[in-house]
Design a protein around this motif. Sequence first.
Motif, mmCIF file in Angstrom:
data_model
loop_
_atom_site.group_PDB
_atom_site.id
_atom_site.type_symbol
_atom_site.label_atom_id
_atom_site.label_comp_id
_atom_site.label_asym_id
_atom_site.label_seq_id
_atom_site.Cartn_x
_atom_site.Cartn_y
_atom_site.Cartn_z
ATOM 1 N N PHE A 76 0.853 -1.249 0.084
ATOM 2 C CA PHE A 76 -0.153 0.069 0.039
ATOM 3 C C PHE A 76 0.971 1.229 -0.032
ATOM 4 O O PHE A 76 0.408 2.388 -0.141
ATOM 5 N N GLU A 77 2.034 1.113 -0.057
ATOM 6 C CA GLU A 77 3.201 2.121 -0.207
ATOM 7 C C GLU A 77 3.720 2.306 -1.373
ATOM 8 O O GLU A 77 3.874 3.483 -2.075
ATOM 9 N N ARG A 78 3.944 1.070 -2.064
ATOM 10 C CA ARG A 78 4.436 1.079 -3.316
ATOM 11 C C ARG A 78 3.547 1.254 -4.660
ATOM 12 O O ARG A 78 3.825 1.437 -5.778
ATOM 13 N N ALA A 79 2.277 0.885 -4.044
ATOM 14 C CA ALA A 79 1.120 0.902 -5.370
ATOM 15 C C ALA A 79 -0.134 1.549 -4.486
ATOM 16 O O ALA A 79 -1.145 0.961 -4.396
ATOM 17 N N PRO A 80 -0.011 2.826 -4.063
ATOM 18 C CA PRO A 80 -1.010 3.353 -3.103
ATOM 19 C C PRO A 80 -2.334 3.603 -3.838
ATOM 20 O O PRO A 80 -2.325 3.981 -5.119
ATOM 21 N N TRP A 81 -3.337 3.712 -2.982
ATOM 22 C CA TRP A 81 -4.657 4.036 -3.446
ATOM 23 C C TRP A 81 -4.992 5.561 -3.731
ATOM 24 O O TRP A 81 -4.657 6.190 -2.680
ATOM 25 N N GLN A 82 -5.029 6.007 -4.729
ATOM 26 C CA GLN A 82 -4.855 7.347 -4.910
ATOM 27 C C GLN A 82 -6.189 8.196 -4.475
ATOM 28 O O GLN A 82 -5.836 9.406 -3.999
ATOM 29 N N GLU A 83 -7.240 7.747 -4.125
ATOM 30 C CA GLU A 83 -8.218 8.458 -3.621
ATOM 31 C C GLU A 83 -8.372 8.337 -2.002
ATOM 32 O O GLU A 83 -8.972 8.908 -1.286
ATOM 33 N N LEU A 84 -7.432 7.725 -1.342
ATOM 34 C CA LEU A 84 -7.576 7.533 0.070
ATOM 35 C C LEU A 84 -6.800 8.806 0.812
ATOM 36 O O LEU A 84 -5.961 9.597 0.205
ATOM 37 N N VAL A 85 -7.202 9.076 2.081
ATOM 38 C CA VAL A 85 -6.631 10.329 2.732
ATOM 39 C C VAL A 85 -5.282 9.787 2.824
ATOM 40 O O VAL A 85 -4.952 8.965 3.377
ATOM 41 N N GLY A 86 -4.225 11.055 2.448
ATOM 42 C CA GLY A 86 -2.817 10.579 2.890
ATOM 43 C C GLY A 86 -2.257 10.275 1.541
ATOM 44 O O GLY A 86 -0.869 10.045 1.455
ATOM 45 N N PHE A 87 -2.924 10.196 0.284
ATOM 46 C CA PHE A 87 -2.009 9.813 -0.821
ATOM 47 C C PHE A 87 -0.985 10.675 -1.141
ATOM 48 O O PHE A 87 -0.162 10.349 -1.547
ATOM 49 N N GLN A 88 -1.289 12.031 -1.021
ATOM 50 C CA GLN A 88 -0.373 12.873 -1.488
ATOM 51 C C GLN A 88 1.078 12.883 -0.625
ATOM 52 O O GLN A 88 1.950 13.065 -1.534
ATOM 53 N N GLU A 89 1.161 12.331 0.385
ATOM 54 C CA GLU A 89 2.556 12.201 0.857
ATOM 55 C C GLU A 89 3.140 10.933 0.400
ATOM 56 O O GLU A 89 4.192 10.682 0.224
ATOM 57 N N LYS A 90 2.121 9.846 0.286
ATOM 58 C CA LYS A 90 2.733 8.581 -0.548
ATOM 59 C C LYS A 90 3.249 9.041 -2.011
ATOM 60 O O LYS A 90 4.305 8.210 -2.417
ATOM 61 N N GLU A 91 2.417 9.764 -2.547
ATOM 62 C CA GLU A 91 2.912 10.260 -3.937
ATOM 63 C C GLU A 91 4.173 10.641 -4.202
ATOM 64 O O GLU A 91 4.828 10.189 -5.253
ATOM 65 N N LYS A 92 4.729 11.346 -2.974
ATOM 66 C CA LYS A 92 5.887 12.056 -3.273
ATOM 67 C C LYS A 92 7.046 11.154 -3.404
ATOM 68 O O LYS A 92 8.126 11.264 -3.691
ATOM 69 N N LYS A 93 6.779 9.736 -2.919
ATOM 70 C CA LYS A 93 7.798 8.798 -2.448
ATOM 71 C C LYS A 93 7.858 7.722 -3.851
ATOM 72 O O LYS A 93 8.935 7.000 -3.940
ATOM 73 N N LEU A 94 6.983 7.954 -4.612
ATOM 74 C CA LEU A 94 6.781 7.046 -5.660
ATOM 75 C C LEU A 94 7.908 7.186 -6.828
ATOM 76 O O LEU A 94 8.036 8.506 -7.135
ATOM 77 N N THR A 95 8.398 6.325 -7.238
ATOM 78 C CA THR A 95 9.580 6.280 -8.430
ATOM 79 C C THR A 95 8.691 5.917 -9.708
ATOM 80 O O THR A 95 8.045 5.239 -9.901
ATOM 81 N N GLN A 96 9.280 6.592 -10.785
ATOM 82 C CA GLN A 96 8.800 6.251 -12.162
ATOM 83 C C GLN A 96 9.333 5.077 -12.857
ATOM 84 O O GLN A 96 10.257 4.786 -12.484
ATOM 85 N N PRO A 97 8.455 4.233 -13.464
ATOM 86 C CA PRO A 97 7.144 4.729 -13.720
ATOM 87 C C PRO A 97 6.383 4.351 -12.558
ATOM 88 O O PRO A 97 6.545 3.321 -11.788
ATOM 89 N N ARG A 98 5.343 5.466 -12.010
ATOM 90 C CA ARG A 98 4.695 5.369 -10.834
ATOM 91 C C ARG A 98 3.540 4.291 -11.025
ATOM 92 O O ARG A 98 2.741 4.089 -12.156
#
Length: 287
Positions: free
Chosen positions: A72-94
């Motif tokens: 849930f950190e490496r392929a996080p659910w975009q609509e969940l509260v808190g996603f924006q913090e997880k989004e910052k840690k994703l490497t491309q291709p996300r």
Amino acid sequence: MLFDHFEYKGVRLAQKVYSEESIGYVENELKVLDDDIFNVSYPKSGTNWMAEILTLIKHNGDATICQSIPIFERAPWQELVGFQEKEKKLTQPRIISSHLPQHLFAKSFFKSKAKIIYTMRNPKDIIVSLFHFTKIVKIFKECENFQQLIEDFVKGNALYGSWFDHVKGWMQVKDDSRFFFITYEELLKDPRGSVVKLSKFLGKQLDDGQIDSVLKHSSFNNMKENKMSNWTQMKSDLFDHTKGSFIRKGVSGDWKNHFTVAQSEYFDKIYQEKMKDLNMSFFWEQF
């Protein structure tokens, strides 16, 4: 299916886990990158499994990430509260997971070259999976009445609303070259062929050894034992791990052990009515 909820543009969502702000961010503000890979499905259709497969394809079969970072950190659910913090840690291709219906999806996706993998599953098996899911996830009031869950499902009162609307909405873009749909049952029946197709869709060329590794590490037994994939790392204030496992059976057709004949016939009648306008057929439609 009882849970504290709010409605967002006709879709039922759980309070605290989602918010109007978190959905609005995805819909209107998320900046989709051209190499983004979206892992989309209605809940309990194989999202977790597909996230593992996609992670392994991304890393050419190397399981290091799958064994060191929670799914849930490496392929996080975009609509969940808190996603924006997880989004910052994703490497491309996300790799970004989502259960959102098509009409709530990121507007910027449709102007990008990003890709969507949409996983479908026999809705009767989804209902069974939801029944067991409500026992371990604390946002739900545990469902003891299986008939009531069937009623809630066909009326669109489940989390994320109507399965029928979800499928029909996404099938409107099935001919888009950026869209790939597959069924849970196809993944079970032909995992190697499915991985080959997915890799080709994503522009990846994996050799036989790399494909073998994807298959090995995304197998049911490996994922069930992998603490980074089986959700045992999820906080106990959200999951009651004493009442069951997130990764439960990994099979097709378990609905036959739960539905009565009358319930099956009742569901089939509603299914045929709701899906009659969709010019597609699926293997489970053999009533």
